[in-house]
Design a protein around this motif. Structure first.
Motif, mmCIF file in Angstrom:
data_model
loop_
_atom_site.group_PDB
_atom_site.id
_atom_site.type_symbol
_atom_site.label_atom_id
_atom_site.label_comp_id
_atom_site.label_asym_id
_atom_site.label_seq_id
_atom_site.Cartn_x
_atom_site.Cartn_y
_atom_site.Cartn_z
ATOM 1 N N PRO A 1 0.627 -1.368 -0.237
ATOM 2 C CA PRO A 1 -0.014 0.087 -0.224
ATOM 3 C C PRO A 1 0.733 1.237 -0.068
ATOM 4 C CG PRO A 1 0.239 -0.787 2.101
ATOM 5 C CD PRO A 1 0.877 -1.785 1.461
ATOM 6 N N SER A 2 2.226 1.198 0.060
ATOM 7 C CA SER A 2 2.909 2.462 -0.029
ATOM 8 C C SER A 2 4.251 1.894 -0.419
ATOM 9 C CB SER A 2 3.130 3.144 1.438
ATOM 10 O OG SER A 2 3.674 4.132 1.461
ATOM 11 N N PRO A 3 4.829 2.829 -1.292
ATOM 12 C CA PRO A 3 4.829 3.919 -1.691
ATOM 13 C C PRO A 3 3.565 4.049 -2.831
ATOM 14 C CG PRO A 3 6.597 3.211 -2.773
ATOM 15 C CD PRO A 3 6.152 2.405 -1.769
ATOM 16 N N ASP A 4 3.379 2.723 -3.294
ATOM 17 C CA ASP A 4 2.072 2.663 -4.551
ATOM 18 C C ASP A 4 0.860 2.942 -3.884
ATOM 19 O OD1 ASP A 4 0.408 2.255 -6.435
ATOM 20 O OD2 ASP A 4 0.827 0.286 -6.904
ATOM 21 N N LYS A 5 0.506 4.040 -3.762
ATOM 22 C CA LYS A 5 -0.831 4.086 -3.004
ATOM 23 C C LYS A 5 -2.097 4.097 -3.852
ATOM 24 C CE LYS A 5 -0.401 5.849 0.681
ATOM 25 N NZ LYS A 5 -0.467 5.104 2.005
ATOM 26 N N GLY A 6 -2.084 3.353 -4.954
ATOM 27 C CA GLY A 6 -3.162 3.157 -5.870
ATOM 28 C C GLY A 6 -4.610 2.531 -5.050
ATOM 29 N N THR A 7 -5.585 3.552 -5.353
ATOM 30 C CA THR A 7 -6.687 3.050 -4.583
ATOM 31 C C THR A 7 -7.446 1.812 -5.111
ATOM 32 O OG1 THR A 7 -7.421 5.583 -4.760
ATOM 33 C CG2 THR A 7 -9.090 3.941 -4.366
ATOM 34 N N LEU A 8 -7.321 1.603 -6.184
ATOM 35 C CA LEU A 8 -7.822 0.115 -6.766
ATOM 36 C C LEU A 8 -6.705 -0.714 -7.217
ATOM 37 C CD1 LEU A 8 -10.261 -1.963 -7.035
ATOM 38 C CD2 LEU A 8 -10.569 -0.743 -8.952
ATOM 39 N N GLY A 9 -5.808 -0.006 -8.063
ATOM 40 C CA GLY A 9 -5.002 -0.860 -8.918
ATOM 41 C C GLY A 9 -5.391 -1.316 -10.277
ATOM 42 N N ALA A 10 -4.994 -2.219 -10.893
ATOM 43 C CA ALA A 10 -5.227 -2.648 -12.096
ATOM 44 C C ALA A 10 -4.443 -3.579 -12.582
ATOM 45 C CB ALA A 10 -5.456 -1.532 -13.145
ATOM 46 N N SER A 11 -4.988 -4.674 -13.588
ATOM 47 C CA SER A 11 -4.265 -5.599 -14.167
ATOM 48 C C SER A 11 -2.921 -5.249 -14.831
ATOM 49 C CB SER A 11 -5.066 -6.660 -14.788
ATOM 50 O OG SER A 11 -5.635 -5.822 -15.831
ATOM 51 N N SER A 12 -3.049 -3.802 -15.384
ATOM 52 C CA SER A 12 -1.696 -3.285 -16.071
ATOM 53 C C SER A 12 -0.889 -2.846 -15.175
ATOM 54 C CB SER A 12 -2.355 -2.053 -16.552
ATOM 55 O OG SER A 12 -3.114 -1.200 -15.722
ATOM 56 N N ASP A 13 -0.836 -3.147 -13.735
ATOM 57 C CA ASP A 13 0.164 -3.134 -12.870
ATOM 58 C C ASP A 13 1.152 -4.309 -13.098
ATOM 59 O OD1 ASP A 13 -0.754 -0.988 -11.560
ATOM 60 O OD2 ASP A 13 -1.753 -2.034 -10.083
ATOM 61 N N PHE A 14 0.699 -5.490 -13.589
ATOM 62 C CA PHE A 14 1.451 -6.605 -13.950
ATOM 63 C C PHE A 14 2.007 -6.400 -15.561
ATOM 64 C CE2 PHE A 14 -1.549 -8.434 -11.003
ATOM 65 C CZ PHE A 14 -0.864 -8.863 -10.033
ATOM 66 N N VAL A 15 1.062 -6.143 -16.422
ATOM 67 C CA VAL A 15 1.657 -5.819 -17.933
ATOM 68 C C VAL A 15 1.027 -4.651 -18.415
ATOM 69 C CG1 VAL A 15 1.805 -6.886 -20.180
ATOM 70 C CG2 VAL A 15 1.916 -8.415 -18.062
ATOM 71 N N GLY A 16 1.838 -3.709 -18.813
ATOM 72 C CA GLY A 16 1.042 -2.345 -19.160
ATOM 73 C C GLY A 16 0.441 -2.426 -20.649
ATOM 74 N N TRP A 17 0.542 -1.488 -21.443
ATOM 75 C CA TRP A 17 0.074 -1.402 -22.602
ATOM 76 C C TRP A 17 1.369 -1.525 -23.696
ATOM 77 C CZ3 TRP A 17 -5.413 -1.630 -23.623
ATOM 78 C CH2 TRP A 17 -5.926 -1.599 -22.420
ATOM 79 N N ILE A 18 1.458 -2.427 -24.111
ATOM 80 C CA ILE A 18 2.711 -2.582 -24.779
ATOM 81 C C ILE A 18 2.227 -3.074 -26.082
ATOM 82 C CG2 ILE A 18 5.189 -3.501 -24.976
ATOM 83 C CD1 ILE A 18 4.600 -2.361 -22.326
ATOM 84 N N PHE A 19 2.401 -2.190 -27.276
ATOM 85 C CA PHE A 19 2.201 -2.756 -28.491
ATOM 86 C C PHE A 19 2.983 -1.967 -29.563
ATOM 87 C CE2 PHE A 19 -0.293 0.889 -29.671
ATOM 88 C CZ PHE A 19 -0.791 1.359 -28.450
#
Lengths: 108, 412
Positions: B220-238
């Motif tokens: 929960p810290s220092p990444d304070k993301g309120t919900l987070g997302a699956s893009s925390d694992f793999v972002g938008w790569i194309f």
């Protein structure tokens, strides 16, 4: 299956090391009387309102305290600094007031 | 987060008074009461606090620490997760042979320091990139793209720190252009930012693994993301779909000043994209009108709340079929951007009252509740990329505050 059997591994740690230059924090004054205190809001909603109330209480409780509301006198600091260079600029701005103490509202 | 930020700046200890959430979105009377309640502690901290913690001495960043461990592959994955070295998905154990193999994909020396990854201020060496690439099951030939992406994120304008610490839901957008796309088999067409593409998936996984472990962006810290997302694992790569580029339009990297034959990685920390579903528009005018109603300045706040964001580029991942609708009528990218900019506006009154207009007025002059506010301060801040394959969808990537697109040449 081989995967179920324990084996000896030689592994590289992916953690790496941290590079920071240690920075000492000045001791706090034992009293705020006759001292200059900078209050800094980070621009998030209510951070200024929170500090406004703190200012009122400081002025009531402490004799001859000099208060500087940074969000009023240097509104460019009323936000996140984004990076280390930005933080340095904010710190230099705060230092220009020669405060004895800085109180920040780090709301989010 | 403030404590972690202080630590990353070299301050081993600092005085805090914790006031419980929420701070924002509560009436003035409530926030003043919180200040009243916290005041005795604030006064005590102001006059009685003394630092105690000391920072540990720094070890050399190269070579990476090597250690012995006995267990199964599953045990290794468990160990790495428990130590905070992986995000929770399985990893390939980074044995020295695998890391050496990865290093063959680049001519860069393993001890080269690429940069310091915030917020933890972890030292990222080429060897450390290879360790994370090995863990993510990258192929050695992916290394140049991965290194270029980290170099781009380390440019201050990319604001890697902001994306890794915000309460918002953000992701790393990574667009690849040029010959390297086909050379390494990076997907650039149908569903390219999604599942089933080894290069995209593993480069994205490695990039976020570096962000998490070297950068220390952990909840929960220092990444304070309120919900987070699956893009925390793999972002938008194309890869940009350069094969589907409308006639007369330049590829994205050419728009950004590179040669068509250059291989380029562009990164930007973004909010989750908005999918523009449009099966109906047959003219650019209709298409722009629908887009402009879908995408308002609210998508990235902007306006009175954070007018600085209005000076940041936004990336439009235009689907090839939508691009043909626009370009087929003879429109240039600039024409589209100008029309879009003129129509995608909402009045000041749409923002909550808590968003003061002071900063907005400083930048753009007086406003009234009816003043229409655009997304950006000028139309040239809309950058168009041809994204994906067949289908009637485009995607709008709004920047996180303080995050600009940053491009780097891919070099072997």
């Amino acid at each position: 299956m081989a995967q179920k059997e324990a084996q000896e591994w030689e592994l590289l740690s992916p953690e790496g090391v941290v590079e920071v230059v240690p920075m000492a924090v000045n001791p706090h004054p034992s009293t705020l009387a006759d001292k200059t205190v900078v209050l800094r809001a980070n621009g998030k909603h209510n951070s200024d309102h929170f500090l406004e109330k703190v200012v009122e209480l400081l002025e009531k409780e402490v004799n001859d305290i000099k208060i500087i509301k940074l969000w009023k006198v240097a509104p460019e600091t009323n936000t996140s600094s984004q990076d280390s260079e930005g933080s340095k600029k904010f710190a230099e701005k705060i230092a220009s007031f020669k405060p004895d103490l800085v109180i920040g509202a780090q709301g989010d | 987060m403030a404590r972690d930020t202080a630590l990353s700046q070299g301050v081993g200890d600092i005085s805090f008074v914790v006031v419980t959430h929420p701070m924002a979105m509560i009436p003035l009377s409530e926030i003043r009461k919180k200040a009243d309640d916290a005041f005795p502690e604030i006064l005590k901290a102001a006059t009685q606090w003394k630092p105690t913690a000391r920072l540990p001495a720094m070890k050399p960043p190269y070579p990476a620490e090597c250690f012995q461990f006995k267990g199964t592959v599953k045990d290794v994955t468990k160990l790495f997760f428990e130590k905070g070295w992986s995000m929770g998905l399985p990893i390939i154990p980074p044995i020295p042979e695998r890391v050496e193999e990865m290093l063959k994909g680049t001519s860069r020396k393993p001890d080269e320091v690429i940069g310091i990854v915030p917020p933890r201020m972890g030292v990222l060496t080429v060897e450390m990139v290879a360790v994370h690439a090995a863990m993510a099951d990258c192929k050695p030939e992916y290394m140049p793209v991965l290194i270029a992406a980290t170099e781009a994120l380390l440019i201050p304008e990319a604001n890697w720190r902001g994306g890794g610490t915000t309460t918002g839901t953000t992701a790393i957008l990574c667009i690849v252009n040029g010959p390297v796309v086909k050379e390494i088999g990076l997907a650039y067409g149908q569903g390219s930012a999604g599942k089933g593409h080894h290069a995209n998936a593993t480069i994205g996984y490695a990039l976020n693994s570096i962000t998490y472990t070297i950068g220390g962006s952990k909840p929960p810290s220092p990444d304070k993301g309120t919900l987070g997302a699956s893009s925390d694992f793999v972002g938008w790569i194309f890869g940009e779909n350069e094969d589907a580029q409308p006639k007369g339009w330049n590829s994205y990297h050419v728009d950004r000043g590179f040669k068509r034959t250059d291989s380029v990685v562009t990164v930007m920390v973004v909010y989750p994209p908005v999918d523009n579903i449009d099966h109906w528009s047959v003219t650019p005018e209709e298409y722009v009108s629908w887009w402009a109603h879908l995408i308002t300045p609210m998508i990235n706040m902007g306006g009175p709340c954070y007018p600085n964001i209005m000076g940041q580029p936004n990336i439009i991942g235009m689907g090839p079929e939508h691009a043909q609708t626009v370009a087929g009528a003879g429109w240039t990218k600039n024409q589209f951007a100008k029309a879009f900019w003129e129509q995608a506006r909402i009045p000041v009154s749409a923002w909550p009252k808590g968003c003061s207009t002071e900063l907005l007025e400083e930048k753009f002059g007086p406003v009234t509740p009816d003043t229409l506010i655009p997304i950006t301060s000028s139309p040239d801040l809309f950058q168009i990329v041809i994204a994906g394959g067949a289908g009637k969808h485009s995607h709008y990537f709004a920047p996180f505050p303080g995050c600009l697109p940053v491009s780097r040449l891919v070099t072997k």
